[in-house]
Enzyme design. Structure first.
Site, short mmCIF file in Angstrom:
data_model
loop_
_atom_site.label_atom_id
_atom_site.label_comp_id
_atom_site.label_asym_id
_atom_site.label_seq_id
_atom_site.Cartn_x
_atom_site.Cartn_y
_atom_site.Cartn_z
N HIS A 140 0.59 0.14 1.95
CA HIS A 140 0.28 1.67 2.19
C HIS A 140 -0.13 2.08 0.85
O HIS A 140 0.51 1.39 -0.31
CB HIS A 140 1.52 2.45 2.63
CG HIS A 140 1.06 3.72 2.78
ND1 HIS A 140 0.98 4.75 1.97
CD2 HIS A 140 0.72 4.37 3.97
CE1 HIS A 140 0.65 6.05 2.55
NE2 HIS A 140 0.44 5.89 3.88
N ASP A 153 1.99 2.47 11.50
CA ASP A 153 1.22 2.05 12.41
C ASP A 153 1.67 0.89 12.95
O ASP A 153 1.13 0.53 13.82
CB ASP A 153 -0.39 2.10 11.97
CG ASP A 153 -1.06 3.33 12.19
OD1 ASP A 153 -0.49 4.15 12.91
OD2 ASP A 153 -1.90 3.64 11.47
N1 ACO Z 1 -2.42 -7.79 4.39
C1 ACO Z 1 -2.51 -8.71 3.31
N2 ACO Z 1 -2.79 -8.40 1.98
C2 ACO Z 1 -2.74 -6.98 1.81
C3 ACO Z 1 -2.52 -6.01 2.73
C4 ACO Z 1 -2.43 -6.45 4.16
N3 ACO Z 1 -2.28 -5.59 5.17
N4 ACO Z 1 -2.62 -4.66 2.38
C5 ACO Z 1 -2.91 -4.74 1.04
N5 ACO Z 1 -3.18 -6.39 0.74
C6 ACO Z 1 -3.35 -6.85 -0.57
C7 ACO Z 1 -4.74 -6.82 -0.89
O1 ACO Z 1 -5.57 -7.68 -0.69
C8 ACO Z 1 -4.56 -6.61 -2.61
O2 ACO Z 1 -4.11 -7.91 -3.26
P1 ACO Z 1 -5.06 -7.94 -4.62
O3 ACO Z 1 -4.27 -7.09 -5.45
O4 ACO Z 1 -4.54 -9.53 -4.95
O5 ACO Z 1 -6.42 -7.86 -4.75
C9 ACO Z 1 -3.25 -5.71 -2.53
O6 ACO Z 1 -2.46 -6.05 -1.49
C10 ACO Z 1 -3.26 -4.37 -2.83
O7 ACO Z 1 -4.23 -3.75 -1.65
P2 ACO Z 1 -5.33 -2.71 -1.80
O8 ACO Z 1 -6.13 -2.70 -0.60
O9 ACO Z 1 -5.86 -2.78 -3.00
O10 ACO Z 1 -4.39 -1.42 -1.54
P3 ACO Z 1 -4.97 0.00 -1.12
O11 ACO Z 1 -3.68 0.91 -1.68
O12 ACO Z 1 -6.32 0.44 -1.70
O13 ACO Z 1 -4.84 -0.08 0.35
C11 ACO Z 1 -4.28 -0.12 2.75
C12 ACO Z 1 -3.85 0.30 1.21
C13 ACO Z 1 -5.67 0.31 2.98
C14 ACO Z 1 -3.09 0.71 3.54
C15 ACO Z 1 -4.08 -1.67 2.67
O14 ACO Z 1 -2.65 -1.95 2.28
C16 ACO Z 1 -4.48 -2.17 4.17
O15 ACO Z 1 -5.45 -2.49 4.26
N6 ACO Z 1 -3.50 -2.42 5.04
C17 ACO Z 1 -3.92 -2.77 6.62
C18 ACO Z 1 -4.56 -1.45 7.32
C19 ACO Z 1 -3.51 -0.37 7.55
O16 ACO Z 1 -2.37 -0.83 8.04
N7 ACO Z 1 -3.78 0.87 7.37
C20 ACO Z 1 -2.89 1.84 7.80
C21 ACO Z 1 -2.55 2.81 6.53
S1 ACO Z 1 -1.23 3.78 7.02
C22 ACO Z 1 -2.28 5.25 7.47
O17 ACO Z 1 -3.37 5.41 7.00
C23 ACO Z 1 -1.72 6.08 8.62
#
Ligand code: ACO
Length: 430
Positions: free
Chosen positions: A307, A365
């Protein structure tokens, strides 16, 4: 340097101060509104990871401590003692209602549930397998055609009626989309039922036989809607504020928010979680998928994990996991393979260094889809259910944005990286 100012060093070595503003709680913000005017520079913050876009009195999140409060009330207390309709009143009007205020508000929402028959005709234009989020966004957008002349954003009563209509009519639109997908006739709302009972009735009743509403299902939906009701300046809410900031009809702004919510990085994740669990299929495959999620060259991510704001735990996920357990037990589901798989996946990921180092925890979620599935709601409707809960947050934020005397059209700037000025080349010389 004055106590409430931030010192900024210019490239020529001289210094200036930027004012610092304090909220009730939470981090201070540096007020950069005059930065370009006084210093000729913009800030650069893709994804707005360190940018406050507005002042707001509605919702507070502390991502480090896993705190979520609506108008100051912890979400755990609201989940335990309140109802979605009461929480909706709280979000829209700022305080918990008295018994009379709640009864009046509840009655108002019940009396706005019907759709104009012309709006129902729109559904005939969609293919039988149209995604319900696309239909929700399109039909909510069409409300701006029905309620345009009578929507004066400077009129408080109009702003209230808008919020009531959004809250009351979205379940009817969502149910109509579901009925189109299933090929069943549309079921009209029943105003003697409460919000979630009425939704279940419109989704699952058929004209051929009586439909008995399961109180466990209504209670579970009510809780999920409370937990989804608002989440400060998330992607869809910011979209509603941004679209609305131009003075656009607010029903169109809500339609824009619904579109933003649909993406798998936001509300679409609940649908993606179920698809992922079904793809993993068995606990023996968890290790393989966790490795895929960690592999930078593999686009696979653990859906429902991570998140932008919560870096410790998502308080909503904890409540939903408990509710998930209760719902499955009370519906007498002895065989709960998806829930068992999800719990095991959570345990494996939480012990894995990659997820620990990056502070990745289950989000709201991760478990919600398992509840929806147990209630007989199809995967394609999961994000629609999220939209129903979030609709009141969108309406509350639009009302706050439009009434803010300091409000301006939302118009960010950029770091331009395209070609510098060049001369037009005639086509025969290219
Ligand atoms: N699985 C694996 N790796 C992940 C995940 C995941 N679910 N989420 C983040 N990471 C990693 C990224 O690859 C990144 O790695 P890096 O630093 O080596 O590049 C690091 O963790 C940070 O992730 P970002 O995508 O830069 O974080 P951001 O804050 O932009 O994104 C998000 C947050 C979109 C929720 C992300 O965690 C994600 O895509 N999760 C899966 C989708 C999801 O569950 N979305 C629902 C969110 S809750 C809502 O909206 C109601």
């Amino acid at each position: 340097m004055s106590q409430d100012a931030y010192r900024l060093k210019r490239p020529d070595g001289t210094e200036t101060e930027l004012p610092v503003r304090k909220g009730t709680i939470g981090p201070d913000v540096i007020d950069i509104a005059t930065l370009y005017r006084d210093h000729g520079v913009f800030t650069y913050d893709p994804g707005f990871v360190a940018t406050g876009s507005c002042e707001s009195d509605i919702t507070f999140i502390d991502g480090e401590k896993g705190v979520l409060m609506y108008r100051g009330y912890p979400v755990e207390q609201l989940a335990a003692h309140s109802s979605f309709i009461e929480v909706s009143y709280l979000l829209l009007y700022g305080n918990l209602p008295t018994a009379t205020e709640l009864a009046e508000f509840d009655n108002m929402i019940r009396r706005h549930t019907m759709l104009n028959e012309g709006m129902l005709a729109f559904f005939k234009g969609f293919r039988y397998d149209a995604h319900p989020m696309a239909m929700l966004s399109a039909v909510v957008g069409s409300m701006s055609a029905y309620y345009h002349k009578e929507m004066d954003a400077s009129n408080e009563e109009h702003r209230n009626i808008f919020a009531h209509r959004i809250l009351a009519k979205l379940p009817t639109i969502a149910a109509a989309a579901y009925k189109l997908n299933t090929g069943q006739p549309f079921i009209y709302p029943r105003n003697d039922l409460n919000y979630c009972e009425n939704l279940l009735h419109m989704l699952f009743a058929v004209p051929a036989e009586p439909y008995k509403i399961d109180p466990v299902a209504a209670e579970a939906l009510d809780l999920l809607f409370i937990l989804h009701a608002d989440h400060e300046q998330n992607c869809s809410t910011s979209t509603v504020r941004m679209a609305g900031s131009s003075g656009a009809n607010p029903y169109s702004a809500i339609a824009a928010g619904i579109s933003a919510l649909w993406g798998p990085a936001h509300g679409g994740a609940n649908e993606a979680v179920l698809e992922m669990l079904e793809e993993i299929g068995d606990v023996s495959q968890i290790g393989k998928y966790v490795e895929k999620a960690k592999n930078k060259n593999d686009p696979f991510r653990l859906m429902g994990f991570g998140h932008r704001v919560y870096k410790n735990f998502d308080p909503r996920a904890t409540i939903i996991r408990d509710m998930c357990h209760k719902v499955l037990q009370r519906l007498d589901r002895k065989d709960t393979p998806l829930f068992d798989l999800a719990q095991e996946l959570e345990q494996v990921a939480l012990k894995d260094d990659y997820f620990i180092e990056k502070n990745l925890y289950p989000n709201v979620d991760f478990y919600s889809g398992i509840i929806y599935k147990a209630l007989g709601i199809p995967t394609s409707m999961f994000t629609v259910m999220f939209a129903l809960g979030r609709s009141v947050g969108w309406a509350a934020h639009w009302r706050e944005m439009i009434s803010d005397p300091k409000g301006k059209i939302a118009r960010p700037r950029q770091l331009y990286t395209g070609p510098a000025a060049r001369d037009y080349t005639p086509i025969n010389k290219r």
